[in-house]
Design a protein around this motif. Sequence first.
Motif, PDB file in Angstrom:
ATOM      1  N   GLU A 129      40.325  87.895  74.395  1.00  0.00           N
ATOM      2  CA  GLU A 129      41.217  88.729  75.212  1.00  0.00           C
ATOM      3  C   GLU A 129      42.304  87.881  75.860  1.00  0.00           C
ATOM      4  OE1 GLU A 129      38.880  90.966  77.975  1.00  0.00           O
ATOM      5  OE2 GLU A 129      37.901  92.134  76.392  1.00  0.00           O
ATOM      6  N   GLN A 130      41.925  86.685  76.328  1.00  0.00           N
ATOM      7  CA  GLN A 130      42.919  85.798  76.939  1.00  0.00           C
ATOM      8  C   GLN A 130      43.956  85.362  75.911  1.00  0.00           C
ATOM      9  OE1 GLN A 130      40.755  82.611  78.727  1.00  0.00           O
ATOM     10  NE2 GLN A 130      40.379  83.729  80.633  1.00  0.00           N
ATOM     11  N   GLU A 131      43.511  85.070  74.712  1.00  0.00           N
ATOM     12  CA  GLU A 131      44.454  84.677  73.663  1.00  0.00           C
ATOM     13  C   GLU A 131      45.397  85.823  73.334  1.00  0.00           C
ATOM     14  OE1 GLU A 131      42.222  83.306  70.319  1.00  0.00           O
ATOM     15  OE2 GLU A 131      41.424  81.569  71.382  1.00  0.00           O
ATOM     16  N   LYS A 132      44.882  87.051  73.333  1.00  0.00           N
ATOM     17  CA  LYS A 132      45.725  88.205  73.051  1.00  0.00           C
ATOM     18  C   LYS A 132      46.764  88.389  74.157  1.00  0.00           C
ATOM     19  CE  LYS A 132      42.450  90.870  70.291  1.00  0.00           C
ATOM     20  NZ  LYS A 132      41.619  92.086  70.234  1.00  0.00           N
ATOM     21  N   ARG A 133      46.342  88.197  75.400  1.00  0.00           N
ATOM     22  CA  ARG A 133      47.265  88.332  76.520  1.00  0.00           C
ATOM     23  C   ARG A 133      48.379  87.292  76.421  1.00  0.00           C
ATOM     24  NH1 ARG A 133      42.842  88.561  81.173  1.00  0.00           N
ATOM     25  NH2 ARG A 133      41.847  90.501  80.540  1.00  0.00           N
ATOM     26  N   GLU A 134      47.981  86.067  76.073  1.00  0.00           N
ATOM     27  CA  GLU A 134      48.972  85.003  75.954  1.00  0.00           C
ATOM     28  C   GLU A 134      49.934  85.288  74.809  1.00  0.00           C
ATOM     29  OE1 GLU A 134      46.790  81.412  75.550  1.00  0.00           O
ATOM     30  OE2 GLU A 134      46.080  81.434  77.612  1.00  0.00           O
ATOM     31  N   ASP A 135      49.416  85.874  73.735  1.00  0.00           N
ATOM     32  CA  ASP A 135      50.278  86.199  72.596  1.00  0.00           C
ATOM     33  C   ASP A 135      51.259  87.312  72.942  1.00  0.00           C
ATOM     34  OD1 ASP A 135      49.007  84.307  71.094  1.00  0.00           O
ATOM     35  OD2 ASP A 135      47.685  85.730  70.034  1.00  0.00           O
ATOM     36  N   HIS A 136      50.856  88.243  73.780  1.00  0.00           N
ATOM     37  CA  HIS A 136      51.707  89.377  74.116  1.00  0.00           C
ATOM     38  C   HIS A 136      52.580  89.105  75.347  1.00  0.00           C
ATOM     39  CE1 HIS A 136      49.957  91.884  71.061  1.00  0.00           C
ATOM     40  NE2 HIS A 136      48.736  91.726  71.536  1.00  0.00           N
ATOM     41  N   ALA A 137      52.407  87.957  75.954  1.00  0.00           N
ATOM     42  CA  ALA A 137      53.215  87.641  77.137  1.00  0.00           C
ATOM     43  C   ALA A 137      54.669  87.433  76.708  1.00  0.00           C
ATOM     44  CB  ALA A 137      52.681  86.393  77.822  1.00  0.00           C
ATOM     45  N   PRO A 138      55.596  87.738  77.614  1.00  0.00           N
ATOM     46  CA  PRO A 138      57.012  87.521  77.288  1.00  0.00           C
ATOM     47  C   PRO A 138      57.314  86.035  77.048  1.00  0.00           C
ATOM     48  CG  PRO A 138      56.772  88.838  79.273  1.00  0.00           C
ATOM     49  CD  PRO A 138      55.414  88.396  78.873  1.00  0.00           C
ATOM     50  N   GLU A 139      58.367  85.795  76.332  1.00  0.00           N
ATOM     51  CA  GLU A 139      58.714  84.427  75.910  1.00  0.00           C
ATOM     52  C   GLU A 139      59.035  83.528  77.100  1.00  0.00           C
ATOM     53  OE1 GLU A 139      59.084  81.475  73.172  1.00  0.00           O
ATOM     54  OE2 GLU A 139      58.520  83.524  72.718  1.00  0.00           O
ATOM     55  N   PHE A 140      59.699  84.072  78.107  1.00  0.00           N
ATOM     56  CA  PHE A 140      60.108  83.227  79.234  1.00  0.00           C
ATOM     57  C   PHE A 140      58.899  82.718  80.030  1.00  0.00           C
ATOM     58  CE2 PHE A 140      59.970  87.419  81.139  1.00  0.00           C
ATOM     59  CZ  PHE A 140      59.458  87.216  82.405  1.00  0.00           C
ATOM     60  N   ILE A 141      57.771  83.491  80.027  1.00  0.00           N
ATOM     61  CA  ILE A 141      56.567  83.034  80.747  1.00  0.00           C
ATOM     62  C   ILE A 141      55.934  81.863  79.991  1.00  0.00           C
ATOM     63  CG2 ILE A 141      54.242  83.682  81.471  1.00  0.00           C
ATOM     64  CD1 ILE A 141      55.299  86.476  82.011  1.00  0.00           C
ATOM     65  N   LYS A 142      55.926  81.933  78.689  1.00  0.00           N
ATOM     66  CA  LYS A 142      55.374  80.832  77.891  1.00  0.00           C
ATOM     67  C   LYS A 142      56.197  79.563  78.084  1.00  0.00           C
ATOM     68  CE  LYS A 142      53.712  83.816  74.176  1.00  0.00           C
ATOM     69  NZ  LYS A 142      53.871  84.163  72.757  1.00  0.00           N
ATOM     70  N   VAL A 143      57.513  79.709  78.087  1.00  0.00           N
ATOM     71  CA  VAL A 143      58.390  78.549  78.258  1.00  0.00           C
ATOM     72  C   VAL A 143      58.203  77.954  79.651  1.00  0.00           C
ATOM     73  CG1 VAL A 143      60.810  77.821  78.387  1.00  0.00           C
ATOM     74  CG2 VAL A 143      60.062  79.381  76.585  1.00  0.00           C
ATOM     75  N   LYS A 144      58.064  78.820  80.648  1.00  0.00           N
ATOM     76  CA  LYS A 144      57.883  78.363  82.023  1.00  0.00           C
ATOM     77  C   LYS A 144      56.577  77.574  82.168  1.00  0.00           C
ATOM     78  CE  LYS A 144      58.043  80.107  86.738  1.00  0.00           C
ATOM     79  NZ  LYS A 144      58.074  81.288  87.591  1.00  0.00           N
TER      80      LYS A 144
END
Length: 144
Positions: free
Chosen positions: A113-128
Amino acid sequence: MYTEIQREQPDSGNILNQPDYIDGNPDLIKPKKLLNPVKASKSHQELHRELLMNHKRGLSMESKPELQRVLEHRRRNQLIRQKKEEEEAKKLQSPFEKELLKRHQRLDQLEKEQEKREDHAPEFIKVKENLRRTSTVTGIEKAA
């Protein structure tokens, strides 16, 4: 009379003694030889008959007759069934092992579930998040 007694007496080298009912008394019931249950079975007789016929015809023994193939198939299936039953018996677990398995499955589910959330998170949150990681790594390197 003496010659008859000599004939009835066993040799000294013969281990098996002659039965004592040979005296010819008609009142005695003489034992009969027991039948071998394997040889008396129909499947064995049919198989033996088929083997004899094939031998007389000169057919190769490499190709198995249908009856023999069926019997081997049944034996093989029975062994497979026994192995499956033994494996199922081994699979029966204690309550403690069952609880451990449930917890392990729950943890796996949470990780997915955590991996799915991370995959669906917006791009700017991943970059941040990546910037934070790099900035903390560079900050630690500067302090050292």
